[in-house]
Design a protein around this motif. Structure first.
Motif, mmCIF file in Angstrom:
data_model
loop_
_atom_site.group_PDB
_atom_site.id
_atom_site.type_symbol
_atom_site.label_atom_id
_atom_site.label_comp_id
_atom_site.label_asym_id
_atom_site.label_seq_id
_atom_site.Cartn_x
_atom_site.Cartn_y
_atom_site.Cartn_z
ATOM 1 N N TRP A 121 2.715 -1.778 -10.835
ATOM 2 C CA TRP A 121 1.761 -2.564 -11.495
ATOM 3 C C TRP A 121 0.877 -3.388 -10.405
ATOM 4 N N ASN A 122 1.157 -3.846 -9.390
ATOM 5 C CA ASN A 122 0.460 -4.720 -8.522
ATOM 6 C C ASN A 122 0.168 -4.133 -7.192
ATOM 7 N N SER A 123 0.475 -2.823 -7.071
ATOM 8 C CA SER A 123 0.231 -2.266 -5.832
ATOM 9 C C SER A 123 1.024 -2.425 -4.806
ATOM 10 N N GLY A 124 2.037 -3.308 -5.027
ATOM 11 C CA GLY A 124 2.940 -3.765 -4.033
ATOM 12 C C GLY A 124 4.215 -2.541 -3.607
ATOM 13 N N ASN A 125 4.272 -1.757 -4.530
ATOM 14 C CA ASN A 125 5.308 -0.526 -4.070
ATOM 15 C C ASN A 125 4.433 0.601 -4.513
ATOM 16 N N THR A 126 4.657 1.682 -3.747
ATOM 17 C CA THR A 126 4.325 3.069 -3.657
ATOM 18 C C THR A 126 5.284 3.989 -3.539
ATOM 19 N N GLY A 127 5.023 5.394 -3.963
ATOM 20 C CA GLY A 127 6.096 6.331 -3.392
ATOM 21 C C GLY A 127 5.140 7.762 -3.642
ATOM 22 N N TYR A 128 5.831 8.715 -2.699
ATOM 23 C CA TYR A 128 5.108 9.669 -2.572
ATOM 24 C C TYR A 128 6.157 10.990 -2.444
ATOM 25 N N VAL A 129 5.663 12.296 -3.076
ATOM 26 C CA VAL A 129 6.375 13.281 -2.749
ATOM 27 C C VAL A 129 6.429 13.803 -1.352
ATOM 28 N N ASP A 130 7.535 14.296 -0.617
ATOM 29 C CA ASP A 130 7.617 14.668 0.850
ATOM 30 C C ASP A 130 6.292 15.390 1.312
ATOM 31 N N SER A 131 5.882 16.303 0.373
ATOM 32 C CA SER A 131 4.874 17.410 0.852
ATOM 33 C C SER A 131 3.383 16.615 0.755
ATOM 34 N N VAL A 132 3.436 15.624 0.560
ATOM 35 C CA VAL A 132 1.959 15.006 0.323
ATOM 36 C C VAL A 132 1.888 13.764 1.419
ATOM 37 N N LYS A 133 2.899 13.356 1.634
ATOM 38 C CA LYS A 133 3.171 12.049 2.684
ATOM 39 C C LYS A 133 2.103 12.426 3.690
ATOM 40 N N GLY A 134 1.449 10.947 3.929
ATOM 41 C CA GLY A 134 0.579 11.151 5.114
ATOM 42 C C GLY A 134 -0.748 11.904 4.982
ATOM 43 N N ARG A 135 -0.995 12.605 3.843
ATOM 44 C CA ARG A 135 -2.204 13.041 3.330
ATOM 45 C C ARG A 135 -2.707 12.489 2.197
ATOM 46 N N PHE A 136 -2.047 12.214 1.059
ATOM 47 C CA PHE A 136 -2.417 11.470 -0.051
ATOM 48 C C PHE A 136 -2.213 10.163 -0.124
ATOM 49 N N THR A 137 -3.251 9.294 -0.534
ATOM 50 C CA THR A 137 -3.111 7.810 -0.802
ATOM 51 C C THR A 137 -3.258 7.623 -2.218
ATOM 52 N N ILE A 138 -2.329 6.921 -3.029
ATOM 53 C CA ILE A 138 -2.510 6.166 -4.243
ATOM 54 C C ILE A 138 -2.946 4.914 -4.272
ATOM 55 N N SER A 139 -3.679 4.452 -5.346
ATOM 56 C CA SER A 139 -4.376 3.265 -5.037
ATOM 57 C C SER A 139 -4.735 3.008 -6.806
ATOM 58 N N ARG A 140 -4.879 1.534 -6.982
ATOM 59 C CA ARG A 140 -5.545 1.257 -8.188
ATOM 60 C C ARG A 140 -6.089 -0.023 -8.276
ATOM 61 N N ASP A 141 -7.065 -0.351 -9.405
ATOM 62 C CA ASP A 141 -7.943 -1.375 -9.211
ATOM 63 C C ASP A 141 -7.870 -1.755 -10.674
ATOM 64 N N ASN A 142 -7.017 -2.983 -10.928
ATOM 65 C CA ASN A 142 -6.664 -3.614 -12.055
ATOM 66 C C ASN A 142 -7.998 -4.131 -12.785
ATOM 67 N N ALA A 143 -9.011 -4.408 -12.101
ATOM 68 C CA ALA A 143 -10.329 -5.204 -12.536
ATOM 69 C C ALA A 143 -10.786 -3.935 -13.423
ATOM 70 N N LYS A 144 -10.623 -2.912 -12.896
ATOM 71 C CA LYS A 144 -11.406 -1.697 -13.509
ATOM 72 C C LYS A 144 -10.688 -0.806 -14.294
ATOM 73 N N ASN A 145 -9.220 -1.233 -14.504
ATOM 74 C CA ASN A 145 -8.387 -0.228 -15.247
ATOM 75 C C ASN A 145 -8.366 0.988 -14.897
ATOM 76 N N SER A 146 -8.269 1.241 -13.499
ATOM 77 C CA SER A 146 -8.233 2.558 -13.123
ATOM 78 C C SER A 146 -7.269 2.737 -11.980
ATOM 79 N N LEU A 147 -6.871 4.173 -11.837
ATOM 80 C CA LEU A 147 -5.909 4.765 -10.810
ATOM 81 C C LEU A 147 -6.670 5.607 -9.989
#
Lengths: 110, 123
Positions: free
Chosen positions: B53-79
């Motif tokens: 919920w607060n971007s403090g923890n993230t996880g990735y499948v091994d095949s995308v680690k180092g290439r994909f980045t997940i993020s969110r903007d709670n002020a914009k209700n967006s992922l």
């Protein structure tokens, strides 16, 4: 992070029951009671059927039930109906904010 | 009504980048973790990435680690999902999905899901 193992297909007649198995490891299915099941009709968004191994969200018929033994979880659909024909996926939490899905099972209602 | 709407998919060449977005409505966005799940053509669902919920923890499948980045903007209700160094095997319909509520001990499930956005990696 290997996919959980599900049968590729199952079938059953209307009114009958089918069970779909989902086999993982002692690091995912066997370790956590966080197995969920999803129904996916092609072209639509997947729908949650079961969470936490055997809990049903409101609105999901009690024809759908889940269980787990060791590293294998199961989804049972009783009183099969034509609209149950879909793809079904299991999913398990695998620790450290990661999840793993099964390969999916195509249910055919004969 | 709880709603998730993905956007940003398209055709991109191998090695290229793309940024997916998921607009959430109908619920208190920062009460929930979120995930991206993909389905390659003719294949099953594959969990790709998740963020709490607060971007403090993230996880990735091994095949995308180092290439994909997940993020969110709670002020914009967006992922978001920033996808770099794209490969042909990343071609898929990408869904965003909500976890259970952060304040609950029961949150390791995904509901609802969006309708998905299609990413095609091809030369």
């Amino acid at each position: 992070q290997s996919a959980l193992t599900q049968p590729r297909s199952v079938s059953g007649s209307p009114g009958h029951s089918v069970t779909i198995s989902c086999t993982g490891t002692s690091s995912d299915v066997g370790y956590y009671n966080y197995v969920s099941w999803y129904q996916h009709h092609p072209g639509k968004a997947p729908k949650l059927l079961i969470y936490d191994v055997s809990e049903r969200p409101s609105g999901v018929p009690d024809r759908f039930s889940g269980s787990k033994s060791g590293n294998t979880a199961s989804l049972t659909i009783s009183g099969l109906q034509a609209e149950d024909e879909a793809d079904y996926y299991c999913c398990s939490y695998a620790g450290t904010y990661t999840w793993v899905f099964g390969g999916g099972t195509k249910l055919t209602v004969l | 009504e709880v709603q998730l709407v993905e956007s940003g998919g398209g055709v991109v060449r191998p090695g290229g980048s793309l940024r997916l977005s998921c607009a959430a409505s109908g619920f208190i966005f920062d009460d929930y973790g979120m995930s991206w799940v993909r389905q390659a053509p003719g294949k099953g669902l594959e969990w790709v990435s998740g963020i709490n919920w607060n971007s403090g923890n993230t996880g990735y499948v091994d095949s995308v680690k180092g290439r994909f980045t997940i993020s969110r903007d709670n002020a914009k209700n967006s992922l978001y999902l920033q996808m770099n160094s794209l490969r042909a095997e990343d071609t898929a319909l990408y869904y965003c999905a909500r976890w259970g509520p952060a304040y609950s001990s029961s949150r390791n499930w995904f509901a609802p899901w969006g309708q998905g956005t299609l990413v095609t990696v091809s030369s």
